[in-house]
Design a protein around this motif. Structure first.
Motif, PDB file in Angstrom:
ATOM      1  N   ARG A   1       2.606   3.305 -16.824  1.00 41.15           N
ATOM      2  CA  ARG A   1       2.587   2.309 -15.749  1.00 41.15           C
ATOM      3  C   ARG A   1       1.618   2.702 -14.638  1.00 41.15           C
ATOM      4  O   ARG A   1       0.990   1.837 -14.014  1.00 41.15           O
ATOM      5  CB  ARG A   1       3.991   2.132 -15.192  1.00 41.15           C
ATOM      6  CG  ARG A   1       4.971   1.578 -16.215  1.00 41.15           C
ATOM      7  CD  ARG A   1       6.369   1.491 -15.637  1.00 41.15           C
ATOM      8  NE  ARG A   1       7.352   1.237 -16.665  1.00 41.15           N
ATOM      9  CZ  ARG A   1       8.653   1.168 -16.443  1.00 41.15           C
ATOM     10  NH1 ARG A   1       9.123   1.344 -15.216  1.00 41.15           N
ATOM     11  NH2 ARG A   1       9.497   0.932 -17.431  1.00 41.15           N
TER      12      ARG A   1
ATOM     13  N   HIS B   1      -1.551   0.515 -13.229  1.00 44.42           N
ATOM     14  CA  HIS B   1      -1.290  -0.061 -11.908  1.00 44.42           C
ATOM     15  C   HIS B   1      -2.591  -0.580 -11.303  1.00 44.42           C
ATOM     16  O   HIS B   1      -3.650   0.049 -11.446  1.00 44.42           O
ATOM     17  CB  HIS B   1      -0.675   0.997 -10.989  1.00 44.42           C
ATOM     18  CG  HIS B   1      -0.114   0.434  -9.725  1.00 44.42           C
ATOM     19  ND1 HIS B   1      -0.901   0.146  -8.624  1.00 44.42           N
ATOM     20  CD2 HIS B   1       1.164   0.083  -9.384  1.00 44.42           C
ATOM     21  CE1 HIS B   1      -0.140  -0.335  -7.662  1.00 44.42           C
ATOM     22  NE2 HIS B   1       1.112  -0.378  -8.091  1.00 44.42           N
TER      23      HIS B   1
ATOM     24  N   LEU C   1       7.331   1.660 -10.135  1.00 43.07           N
ATOM     25  CA  LEU C   1       6.896   2.293 -11.388  1.00 43.07           C
ATOM     26  C   LEU C   1       8.064   2.809 -12.219  1.00 43.07           C
ATOM     27  O   LEU C   1       7.916   3.057 -13.418  1.00 43.07           O
ATOM     28  CB  LEU C   1       5.933   3.444 -11.082  1.00 43.07           C
ATOM     29  CG  LEU C   1       4.570   3.049 -10.513  1.00 43.07           C
ATOM     30  CD1 LEU C   1       3.817   4.276 -10.028  1.00 43.07           C
ATOM     31  CD2 LEU C   1       3.750   2.297 -11.546  1.00 43.07           C
TER      32      LEU C   1
END
Length: 667
Positions: A414, A418, A438
């Motif tokens: 993640r 991002h 996250l």
């Protein structure tokens, strides 16, 4: 010439150095503690010498034992790796006094850079840009925020951010105590804390013939607990002028101490683009593979070449090519205060292919223990552009099969995807701002469908299962297997790990022998075996591989992985802890208690009561409520397992309610 090399280290870095030695025809020697007797670095070495004991202070930090091991094994050189004794000048001198080749910088260079305060004075004389130190005794509101740092070490130990003057005396004491525990030196200094700063470093390589290479920049801004998580080379978004300044400052720092070998000069770059010297690491860095990938070099081979007295191959380093990104895979739970995890690592399989590299000290079947850093592996991707390298790394991590303790794998995936990381909006506060999103449970994953796949596989694995004669075909008849009235569906319950979400799955097993989901519209079974299930979900086929270890079920899909705990039909009341119980969140050692803490003491909600050290980090156990400590089962020096009862606090009903705190780490 070096013929036999002892690596005074363990785990991933020892395996990494052995790999180069094999390529160069050098015999390798490992050292190992009792708990590492069957570790991967021991299995991969040509020779191995036992260091009796388990704790680092009794084994890998005993320079005298390591030197004796080198002599016993017939080694003619010692490589320190990173951590442990790698920046210990006395150890480097002892190696050379024993007539062995030291694969590292000169002892004098290590001494000069060992203390951050002395190093800063030296760098100021060399013209390297610095942050002006602040005297804590005279600090005022205009000096805030301040960063307290241990003078004798790094890795986040002894580091504190101070935003209020009233907190400064207490934080100084805490930082000094932690620094003394970690490095044997309680000296702490203060400097301005740069908000939204970037951690940028320059790899240097120097020989004994007056050649110093600046091997580009690395960005190491994504950090947790002041320790790096994701690194990349080159550092994105720096203009040519800033890159040149960083290279020149790094070379000046190396020349100022007569450096030889591999080293790293670290800088903090402010949001305005101003660089400030942080420290020089007189060793190989954990993140060195990204530099190797971009420059096409083997830094360990160059270390050995320099140690043998050979010059670097040219006055200037080779030209860099492409972009590389490294992610550190840790056995830890980011959603629970980064708590380190331990236990059996049943499976570790990371996709292989062009541009991918895995550096690890573990294989499937190994155990992650409590004595050392919880890093499992480093996964590195190299591609022509940053976008391609990031995409390749995220996909490799996503497809990895990792069965065992909770890891930070999902967080890494993640993070790499991002928007701020993709746009190279990087600074050391990234996780302070984004950690909640996250680590949110259920983000970009369909755990319920994975739980269904696990249930169907379990139904085919159980002793009562009716096996079809071929996939999708009719099942063989058995007495009592058919009834002419519909039965209630079977139900199975799972808990997602580590977020704790529960899933209940209903299914039926018809005469075909292939279980079918119940109450799951839009989903049908295309194929099912005890270890692989293919489901069609709203017209899209998805494949799941299911692996079971005890009550833990691991489900690997092509786009995500899931871990469940199979739950019993009925809950055992004995598993519930009494209200106010303080349980150890991880295995570790009790290092200290709050002053005067004893049964009968009055405590306040949020008050630190017990300090627990696990995997090189210190964690505080806080009072869950205001009231009376009715039981204390912890004492300094006690080894405790996860879930062990440490103390019990009886809440005072008359106390003013406050939010219930959670245990927090302090390093």
């Amino acid at each position: 010439m070096i013929h036999t090399l002892l690596v005074a280290n363990r785990g991933e870095i020892a395996c990494r150095i052995f790999r180069t030695c094999r390529d160069l025809g050098i015999t390798t020697v490992a050292v190992y503690s009792d708990v590492d007797a069957d570790a991967l670095h021991v299995r991969e070495a040509d020779l191995a010498v036992r260091l009796p004991g388990a704790a680092p202070s009794d084994t890998y930090l005993r320079g005298d034992l390591v030197v004796a091991a080198a002599r016993a094994a017939g080694a003619d050189a010692v490589h320190p790796g990173y951590g442990f004794l790698s920046e210990n000048a006395a150890f480097a001198a002892a190696v050379q006094d024993a007539g062995l080749v030291w694969v590292g910088p000169p002892v004098k260079a290590i001494e000069l850079m060992a203390s951050k305060t002395r190093a800063k004075e030296l760098m100021a004389g060399a013209g390297v840009p610095l942050l002006a130190p602040v005297d804590p005794a005279t600090a005022g509101p205009e000096d805030l925020p301040l960063l307290l740092k241990a003078a004798a070490g790094g890795g986040g130990r002894g580091m504190r951010i101070v935003r209020e003057l009233g907190a400064l005396p207490g934080e100084l004491l805490a930082a000094a105590a932690e620094a003394a525990s970690a490095f044997g030196d309680g000296e702490v200094f203060a400097e301005p804390y740069v908000e939204r700063g970037r951690h940028v470093e320059v790899q240097v390589m120097a020989d004994a013939h007056d050649t110093v290479w600046a091997l580009g920049t690395r960005d190491c801004s994504l950090q947790r607990r002041h320790q790096k998580v994701v690194e990349e080379a080159p550092a994105p978004g720096l203009d040519d002028g800033l890159r040149d300044r960083l290279h020149e400052a790094a070379v000046a720092a190396a020349r100022a101490v007569g450096y030889r070998g591999a080293g790293t000069v670290e800088f903090l770059v402010s949001a305005e683009g101003r660089p400030y010297f942080l420290e020089m690491n007189t060793r190989l860095q954990v993140e060195h593979p990204v530099t190797e990938a971009v420059f096409g070099l083997d830094l360990v081979a160059l270390q050995l070449r320099v140690a043998e007295g050979e010059p670097l191959s040219a006055p200037e380093p080779p030209q860099p090519s492409g972009h590389a990104v490294e992610a550190r895979l840790y056995a830890e739970d980011p959603a629970r205060d980064w708590q380190p995890q331990t236990g059996a690592l049943h499976t570790l399989e990371v996709p292989e292919g062009p541009g991918l590299r895995l550096d690890t000290g573990y294989t499937g079947g190994d155990t992650i223990g409590v004595h050392y850093d919880p890093m499992i592996a480093k996964v590195i991707a190299h591609a022509p552009t940053r976008t391609e390298a990031v995409r390749l790394l995220a996909r490799a991590l996503e497809r990895a099969r990792i069965h065992g303790p909770v890891t930070n794998r999902d967080l890494l995936v993640r993070s790499l995807r991002h928007p701020d990381f993709a746009a190279a909006r990087l600074d050391t506060g990234f996780y302070d701002r984004h950690l909640a999103e996250l680590t949110a449970p259920g983000a970009d994953r369909d755990a319920a469908t994975a739980a269904l796949a696990a249930t169907l596989a379990e139904a085919l694995r159980g002793p009562e299962a009716v096996r079809p004669t071929h996939p999708g075909g009719p099942a063989p008849a058995r007495f009592g297997a058919w009834r002419n009235v519909p039965s209630q569906p079977q139900r199975k319950r799972y808990r997602s790990e580590p977020d704790g979400t529960e899933h209940e799955v209903a299914y039926r097993t018809p005469r075909t022998g292939v279980p079918e989901p119940h109450e799951t519209p839009g989903t049908r079974v295309l194929n099912a075996t005890p270890d692989r299930v293919t489901l069609e979900v709203e017209g899209v086929a998805r494949h799941f591989t299911i692996t079971t270890h005890g009550d833990r079920v691991h489900v690997d899909a092509t786009d995500a992985s899931y871990t469940f705990t199979a739950l019993p039909r009925f809950t055992d009341p004995a598993t519930h802890a009494a209200p106010g119980s303080l349980l150890a969140p991880m295995p570790g050692t009790v290092v200290r208690l709050a002053e005067g803490l004893a049964a009968g003491a009055t405590v306040e909600a949020g008050q630190p009561l017990i300090w627990l050290e696990a995997m090189k980090m210190e964690h505080r156990i806080l009072a869950p409520a205001s009231g009376t400590l009715t039981a204390l089962h912890a004492a300094p020096g006690h080894q405790v397992e996860v879930g062990a009862l440490l103390a019990v606090v009886q809440e005072d009903p008359a106390a003013t309610p406050v939010p219930v705190p959670v245990p927090e780490e302090t390093a």
